[in-house]
Scaffold this active site. Structure first.
Site, PDB file in Angstrom:
ATOM      1  N   SER A 190      29.202  81.630  40.546  1.00 53.49           N
ATOM      2  CA  SER A 190      28.215  81.699  39.459  1.00 53.49           C
ATOM      3  C   SER A 190      28.415  82.919  38.564  1.00 53.49           C
ATOM      4  O   SER A 190      29.032  83.920  38.960  1.00 53.49           O
ATOM      5  CB  SER A 190      26.807  81.717  40.049  1.00 53.49           C
ATOM      6  OG  SER A 190      26.607  80.567  40.848  1.00 53.49           O
TER       7      SER A 190
HETATM    8  N1  SAM Z   1      27.166  81.025  46.176  1.00 52.71           N
HETATM    9  C1  SAM Z   1      28.493  80.640  45.770  1.00 52.71           C
HETATM   10  C2  SAM Z   1      29.375  81.816  45.462  1.00 52.71           C
HETATM   11  O1  SAM Z   1      28.915  82.973  45.569  1.00 52.71           O
HETATM   12  O2  SAM Z   1      30.549  81.576  45.151  1.00 52.71           O
HETATM   13  C3  SAM Z   1      28.503  79.664  44.625  1.00 52.71           C
HETATM   14  C4  SAM Z   1      28.026  78.341  45.037  1.00 52.71           C
HETATM   15  S1  SAM Z   1      28.519  76.956  44.060  1.00 52.71           S
HETATM   16  C5  SAM Z   1      27.670  77.217  42.571  1.00 52.71           C
HETATM   17  C6  SAM Z   1      27.561  75.716  44.927  1.00 52.71           C
HETATM   18  C7  SAM Z   1      28.051  75.450  46.333  1.00 52.71           C
HETATM   19  O3  SAM Z   1      27.087  74.637  47.001  1.00 52.71           O
HETATM   20  C8  SAM Z   1      29.362  74.678  46.387  1.00 52.71           C
HETATM   21  O4  SAM Z   1      30.294  75.386  47.156  1.00 52.71           O
HETATM   22  C9  SAM Z   1      28.977  73.360  47.052  1.00 52.71           C
HETATM   23  O5  SAM Z   1      30.000  72.803  47.844  1.00 52.71           O
HETATM   24  C10 SAM Z   1      27.777  73.786  47.873  1.00 52.71           C
HETATM   25  N2  SAM Z   1      26.874  72.710  48.300  1.00 52.71           N
HETATM   26  C11 SAM Z   1      26.442  71.623  47.605  1.00 52.71           C
HETATM   27  N3  SAM Z   1      25.612  70.892  48.365  1.00 52.71           N
HETATM   28  C12 SAM Z   1      25.513  71.531  49.576  1.00 52.71           C
HETATM   29  C13 SAM Z   1      24.800  71.276  50.773  1.00 52.71           C
HETATM   30  N4  SAM Z   1      23.987  70.221  50.948  1.00 52.71           N
HETATM   31  N5  SAM Z   1      24.936  72.148  51.797  1.00 52.71           N
HETATM   32  C14 SAM Z   1      25.739  73.232  51.693  1.00 52.71           C
HETATM   33  N6  SAM Z   1      26.440  73.522  50.579  1.00 52.71           N
HETATM   34  C15 SAM Z   1      26.323  72.691  49.527  1.00 52.71           C
END
Ligand code: SAM
Length: 220
Positions: A65
């Site tokens: 992000s």
């Molecule tokens: N916090 C992260 C970072 O610092 O890089 C960025 C996160 S990215 C915007 C969103 C993440 O949420 C992705 O890696 C995606 O695979 C994960 N995601 C989506 N649905 C999810 C779920 N139900 N449980 C766990 N992770 C999930």
């Protein structure tokens, strides 16, 4: 100047001009963002863009992000050194690294195994050994570590998953992008006497939270 020195200077500029001047004043949050080497959390070849004012791709159609949004979400978790934190969406591991600087224990759930592996590697390269990365559907939370003083969801959900509200401690804070698939409202929930009070922190655009209590993965 070495590359490390150059990244340190870029990070200081990022904190000053993208974060502090936009109103983030918590000294602990600013210090953590000055310290954590964000360039170690982006894919090879994108290091030179690590401190730019935007999200970056990390593979699997996911993103790390924008630094300012990371700062807003982190500040609103109101972390203390003893706080127990749950992150949903480990992605690159960058947000988890910041949480580890600010809180007592950090668990981060990631649904995509290859990203979870890379997040672990990135955290190790940054010298952060205290984060537990779990592979699974974070919409169900992580009951073994509950209750949590703070929960951060870093993907967009149509509504706050009930298991996460259940796993929030009394007085706990939850920050999440909630709303339609394209862009959402960043909300902060505070739990008091079993009820939650919600405030809006502004508009954001996040990738979808896919799971039992989030979006279905169909059509993505
Ligand atoms: N916090 C992260 C970072 O610092 O890089 C960025 C996160 S990215 C915007 C969103 C993440 O949420 C992705 O890696 C995606 O695979 C994960 N995601 C989506 N649905 C999810 C779920 N139900 N449980 C766990 N992770 C999930």
């Amino acid at each position: 100047m070495t590359e490390t020195d150059r990244f340190t200077k870029e990070r200081e500029r990022m904190v000053e001009f993208q974060i502090r001047t936009r109103g983030i004043r918590g000294e602990r949050v600013l210090a953590a963002m000055r310290k954590v080497p964000r360039h170690l959390f982006v894919p090879e070849g994108l290091e030179q863009s690590s401190y730019e004012d935007r999200p970056l791709p990390i593979g699997e159609e996911q993103t790390i992000s924008q630094p300012y949004i990371v700062a807003v979400m982190t500040e609103n978790l109101e972390l203390r050194p003893e706080s127990r934190v749950l992150e949903i969406g480990a992605g690159s591991g960058y947000q988890a690294a910041l949480l580890a600087e600010l809180a007592g224990s950090v668990t981060s759930v990631e649904r995509i195994e290859s990203l979870a592996d890379r997040a672990r590697e990135n955290l190790a390269r940054a010298g952060i050994t205290s984060v537990r990365i779990v592979i699974g559907d974070g919409t169900e939370g992580y009951p073994p570590g509950a209750p949590y003083d703070a929960i951060i969801i870093t993907a967009a959900s149509p509504a706050v998953p009930q298991p996460l509200i259940d796993q929030l401690a009394e007085g706990g804070r939850l920050v999440a992008p909630i709303g339609p698939r394209d862009c959402q409202d960043l909300v902060k929930l505070v739990k008091r006497e079993g009820r939650v009070a919600t405030t809006s922190l502004g508009g954001v655009c996040f990738v979808p939270l896919i799971g039992v209590f989030g979006w279905s993965g169909e059509g993505l």
